[in-house]
Design a protein around this motif. Sequence first.
Motif, PDB file in Angstrom:
ATOM      1  N   ALA A 125       0.834  -1.199   0.000  1.00 14.87           N
ATOM      2  CA  ALA A 125       0.000   0.000   0.000  1.00 14.87           C
ATOM      3  C   ALA A 125       0.871   1.253   0.000  1.00 14.87           C
ATOM      4  O   ALA A 125       0.568   2.238  -0.688  1.00 14.87           O
ATOM      5  CB  ALA A 125      -0.927   0.002   1.212  1.00 14.87           C
ATOM      6  N   GLY A 126       1.974   1.224   0.761  1.00 17.88           N
ATOM      7  CA  GLY A 126       2.882   2.356   0.757  1.00 17.88           C
ATOM      8  C   GLY A 126       3.472   2.619  -0.612  1.00 17.88           C
ATOM      9  O   GLY A 126       3.587   3.775  -1.048  1.00 17.88           O
ATOM     10  N   LEU A 127       3.848   1.549  -1.316  1.00 16.76           N
ATOM     11  CA  LEU A 127       4.370   1.693  -2.674  1.00 16.76           C
ATOM     12  C   LEU A 127       3.318   2.302  -3.586  1.00 16.76           C
ATOM     13  O   LEU A 127       3.615   3.194  -4.400  1.00 16.76           O
ATOM     14  CB  LEU A 127       4.813   0.330  -3.196  1.00 16.76           C
ATOM     15  CG  LEU A 127       5.240   0.258  -4.669  1.00 16.76           C
ATOM     16  CD1 LEU A 127       6.414   1.180  -4.952  1.00 16.76           C
ATOM     17  CD2 LEU A 127       5.594  -1.196  -5.041  1.00 16.76           C
ATOM     18  N   ARG A 128       2.101   1.849  -3.473  1.00 13.04           N
ATOM     19  CA  ARG A 128       1.019   2.362  -4.314  1.00 13.04           C
ATOM     20  C   ARG A 128       0.783   3.849  -4.040  1.00 13.04           C
ATOM     21  O   ARG A 128       0.596   4.652  -4.983  1.00 13.04           O
ATOM     22  CB  ARG A 128      -0.248   1.545  -4.083  1.00 13.04           C
ATOM     23  CG  ARG A 128      -0.152   0.126  -4.640  1.00 13.04           C
ATOM     24  CD  ARG A 128      -1.266  -0.778  -4.121  1.00 13.04           C
ATOM     25  NE  ARG A 128      -2.592  -0.324  -4.507  1.00 13.04           N
ATOM     26  CZ  ARG A 128      -3.152  -0.544  -5.701  1.00 13.04           C
ATOM     27  NH1 ARG A 128      -2.478  -1.218  -6.620  1.00 13.04           N
ATOM     28  NH2 ARG A 128      -4.368  -0.120  -5.956  1.00 13.04           N
ATOM     29  N   ALA A 165      10.346   2.723 -11.305  1.00 15.62           N
ATOM     30  CA  ALA A 165      11.766   2.959 -11.569  1.00 15.62           C
ATOM     31  C   ALA A 165      12.221   4.248 -10.887  1.00 15.62           C
ATOM     32  O   ALA A 165      13.320   4.310 -10.304  1.00 15.62           O
ATOM     33  CB  ALA A 165      12.022   3.031 -13.070  1.00 15.62           C
ATOM     34  N   GLU A 166      11.391   5.278 -10.931  1.00 14.45           N
ATOM     35  CA  GLU A 166      11.706   6.537 -10.250  1.00 14.45           C
ATOM     36  C   GLU A 166      11.770   6.337  -8.744  1.00 14.45           C
ATOM     37  O   GLU A 166      12.668   6.853  -8.065  1.00 14.45           O
ATOM     38  CB  GLU A 166      10.653   7.579 -10.604  1.00 14.45           C
ATOM     39  CG  GLU A 166      10.822   8.910  -9.895  1.00 14.45           C
ATOM     40  CD  GLU A 166       9.701   9.885 -10.218  1.00 14.45           C
ATOM     41  OE1 GLU A 166       9.672  10.961  -9.581  1.00 14.45           O
ATOM     42  OE2 GLU A 166       8.862   9.571 -11.089  1.00 14.45           O
ATOM     43  N   LEU A 167      10.828   5.571  -8.205  1.00 13.90           N
ATOM     44  CA  LEU A 167      10.818   5.309  -6.764  1.00 13.90           C
ATOM     45  C   LEU A 167      12.027   4.478  -6.355  1.00 13.90           C
ATOM     46  O   LEU A 167      12.599   4.693  -5.275  1.00 13.90           O
ATOM     47  CB  LEU A 167       9.522   4.603  -6.378  1.00 13.90           C
ATOM     48  CG  LEU A 167       8.240   5.403  -6.616  1.00 13.90           C
ATOM     49  CD1 LEU A 167       7.017   4.540  -6.331  1.00 13.90           C
ATOM     50  CD2 LEU A 167       8.227   6.662  -5.757  1.00 13.90           C
ATOM     51  N   GLN A 168      12.433   3.544  -7.199  1.00 18.59           N
ATOM     52  CA  GLN A 168      13.631   2.758  -6.912  1.00 18.59           C
ATOM     53  C   GLN A 168      14.873   3.644  -6.905  1.00 18.59           C
ATOM     54  O   GLN A 168      15.734   3.508  -6.030  1.00 18.59           O
ATOM     55  CB  GLN A 168      13.789   1.649  -7.941  1.00 18.59           C
ATOM     56  CG  GLN A 168      14.964   0.707  -7.662  1.00 18.59           C
ATOM     57  CD  GLN A 168      14.743  -0.118  -6.412  1.00 18.59           C
ATOM     58  OE1 GLN A 168      13.861  -0.980  -6.384  1.00 18.59           O
ATOM     59  NE2 GLN A 168      15.536   0.112  -5.369  1.00 18.59           N
TER      60      GLN A 168
END
Length: 242
Positions: free
Chosen positions: A65-68, A141-144
């Motif tokens: 959920a945090g990733l979303r 990819a941006e979050l990574q």
Amino acid sequence: MSNADIHFYFDPVCPFAWMTSKWVRIVQAQRAYGVDWRFISLRLINATVDYDRHFPVGYEAGHTAGLRLLRVAARTRAEHGRAWIGPLYAAIGARVFDTAAEPDRADGGYRGTRTFLEPILSEAGLPAELADALDDTSFDAELQRETDEALALTGKDVGTPIIHFQPRTASGSSARWSEACPARPRPSRCGTTSWAWPVFRASPSSNAACASGRSYVAPAWNLAGSASRRTGTPAVGTPRES
């Protein structure tokens, strides 16, 4: 490029990040600091971890959920600017941590749904269509990259939040992983003359280092208002809950 005094890397479902952000917001107001709210994903940090083996029930759903939610934050930043991330994070955090969950919607996965998010977007003054990004993996990819950027400051075996102080000043720049979690920050203790922010911000170079050789500080707080500093080196490969 940000000209902020502080880069604050957060995952919106991390309670330590949320409470520490309250301290940072108070200090931001009292000291006129600029804060750039940046992203770090616990789900991406634990991408190779067996959740069933290493975490309690529900953690995978919560981290997902945090990733979303971070996907939505990334789209918000792209379409509306960095200035909207602070208010969006404040609105999400208040709903996640400061509002009682409905009995039938207490599971962590619910926080990654449109039903949960759309009222928050409305409250923050943002368009509801931003919720389309919940399922948009093109932002991953941006979050990574931003997660890797944060971990490069401290070493990989830490959690959230990560705070980078004075990022524009090479000689004075420092980064900290914090699990500071006071019950409630008091503005009178966060200002220029108080002990809280200097203790949180400054740590000598003799502190135990993380895997990268950079130090971190995790202040421990109690309800009486005293603080102590915990330092150490997490075990390499330890799954990060927060």
